[in-house]
Design a protein around this motif. Sequence first.
Motif, PDB file in Angstrom:
ATOM      1  N   VAL A  14      -4.732   8.087   3.905  1.00 58.88           N
ATOM      2  CA  VAL A  14      -5.225   7.329   2.748  1.00 58.88           C
ATOM      3  C   VAL A  14      -5.447   8.291   1.594  1.00 58.88           C
ATOM      4  O   VAL A  14      -6.140   9.305   1.728  1.00 58.88           O
ATOM      5  CB  VAL A  14      -6.535   6.595   3.092  1.00 58.88           C
ATOM      6  N   THR A  58      -6.200   7.401  -4.461  1.00 57.70           N
ATOM      7  CA  THR A  58      -5.884   6.090  -5.057  1.00 57.70           C
ATOM      8  C   THR A  58      -6.172   4.980  -4.061  1.00 57.70           C
ATOM      9  O   THR A  58      -6.698   3.922  -4.413  1.00 57.70           O
ATOM     10  CB  THR A  58      -4.407   6.047  -5.491  1.00 57.70           C
ATOM     11  N   GLY A  59      -5.821   5.219  -2.811  1.00 52.87           N
ATOM     12  CA  GLY A  59      -6.070   4.223  -1.776  1.00 52.87           C
ATOM     13  C   GLY A  59      -7.545   4.016  -1.513  1.00 52.87           C
ATOM     14  O   GLY A  59      -7.996   2.882  -1.316  1.00 52.87           O
ATOM     15  N   GLU A  60      -8.323   5.096  -1.499  1.00 53.28           N
ATOM     16  CA  GLU A  60      -9.762   4.958  -1.314  1.00 53.28           C
ATOM     17  C   GLU A  60     -10.348   4.062  -2.393  1.00 53.28           C
ATOM     18  O   GLU A  60     -11.194   3.197  -2.115  1.00 53.28           O
ATOM     19  CB  GLU A  60     -10.427   6.334  -1.350  1.00 53.28           C
ATOM     20  N   GLN A  61      -9.891   4.264  -3.629  1.00 51.33           N
ATOM     21  CA  GLN A  61     -10.374   3.451  -4.740  1.00 51.33           C
ATOM     22  C   GLN A  61      -9.938   2.000  -4.570  1.00 51.33           C
ATOM     23  O   GLN A  61     -10.733   1.068  -4.749  1.00 51.33           O
ATOM     24  CB  GLN A  61      -9.834   4.005  -6.065  1.00 51.33           C
ATOM     25  N   ALA A  62      -8.673   1.798  -4.193  1.00 46.91           N
ATOM     26  CA  ALA A  62      -8.149   0.436  -4.059  1.00 46.91           C
ATOM     27  C   ALA A  62      -8.831  -0.324  -2.921  1.00 46.91           C
ATOM     28  O   ALA A  62      -9.246  -1.479  -3.092  1.00 46.91           O
ATOM     29  CB  ALA A  62      -6.638   0.480  -3.835  1.00 46.91           C
ATOM     30  N   ALA A  77       0.820  -1.202   0.000  1.00 44.06           N
ATOM     31  CA  ALA A  77       0.000   0.000   0.000  1.00 44.06           C
ATOM     32  C   ALA A  77       0.862   1.263   0.000  1.00 44.06           C
ATOM     33  O   ALA A  77       0.531   2.255  -0.663  1.00 44.06           O
ATOM     34  CB  ALA A  77      -0.924  -0.013   1.211  1.00 44.06           C
ATOM     35  N   GLU A  99       2.452   1.555  -3.558  1.00 42.85           N
ATOM     36  CA  GLU A  99       1.480   1.970  -4.579  1.00 42.85           C
ATOM     37  C   GLU A  99       0.835   3.311  -4.230  1.00 42.85           C
ATOM     38  O   GLU A  99      -0.022   3.787  -4.968  1.00 42.85           O
ATOM     39  CB  GLU A  99       0.392   0.897  -4.715  1.00 42.85           C
ATOM     40  N   TRP A 144      -1.263   3.973  -1.860  1.00 44.24           N
ATOM     41  CA  TRP A 144      -2.625   3.935  -1.328  1.00 44.24           C
ATOM     42  C   TRP A 144      -2.653   4.728  -0.026  1.00 44.24           C
ATOM     43  O   TRP A 144      -3.656   5.334   0.313  1.00 44.24           O
ATOM     44  CB  TRP A 144      -3.072   2.501  -1.043  1.00 44.24           C
TER      45      TRP A 144
END
Length: 250
Positions: A230, A233-237, A212, A215, A217
């Motif tokens: 977060v 991108t992390g919220e989406q992941a 995480a 990437e 996130w």
Amino acid sequence: MNTSHAGTPSPSPSPSDQPAPAARLAAFAAALADETRAAICMTLLEGRAWTAGELARITAVAPSTVSGHLSRLLDAGICVTERQGRHSYVRIADAATARLVDELASYAIPDRDAAHAAPVVAAPDPLARARTCYDHFAGRLGMAVTDAMGQRGLLRTEGVFELTEDGRAWCAGAGVDLAHEGRRPLASSCLDWTERRRHLGGVTGSRLCAHALREEWVVRPPGGGRALEVTRTGEQAFGDLLGITPQAWI
């Protein structure tokens, strides 16, 4: 052949002659047959762990009194202790025991609509929202990940944490490399000091957190430290992979 005289009742068996299962059931019931111990169990039903001192404040009894009651609950197997740093925490032994105590409480209190809740000692944000615990997720984000993996059958959380075959496949699909050497367990639990529940650690927790961060996130806020933020991108992941929404950690 019965040699007792007619009309004379046979002697009752002594307590030592009772079958072991009956003795265990009696001991279990006796452990709950106290108002303070019942209050402790109802406090613990929400799933969090507490120190003896905190339980003393919640139940409004002396710490020495709580210690005696906790010993009874521990001996009966209703509660267990976990060590985290300098502190020892008490929790319900497992989900089956929690369900039993909850059902007894619901039977005894027909209008009871929720487990007894006690406030957790607040931790300063953003540490309470998301942070690292050594090398894995903690705080509300860590619990959200753990709960979501458990609900999806990726992680067994009864007793010793265990990554399932579906969990291994999920990690591979998410890009989380679980290849490792050494004696560290693939999955382990760690008591969260703000949530007072167990979150995912071990190799899986470590590699998921590292992935995480890599990437993006999650990112470290300016100034460093253990707190995490977060990203979009992390919220989406987290949403795509585990169905977690930002409300879970905000």
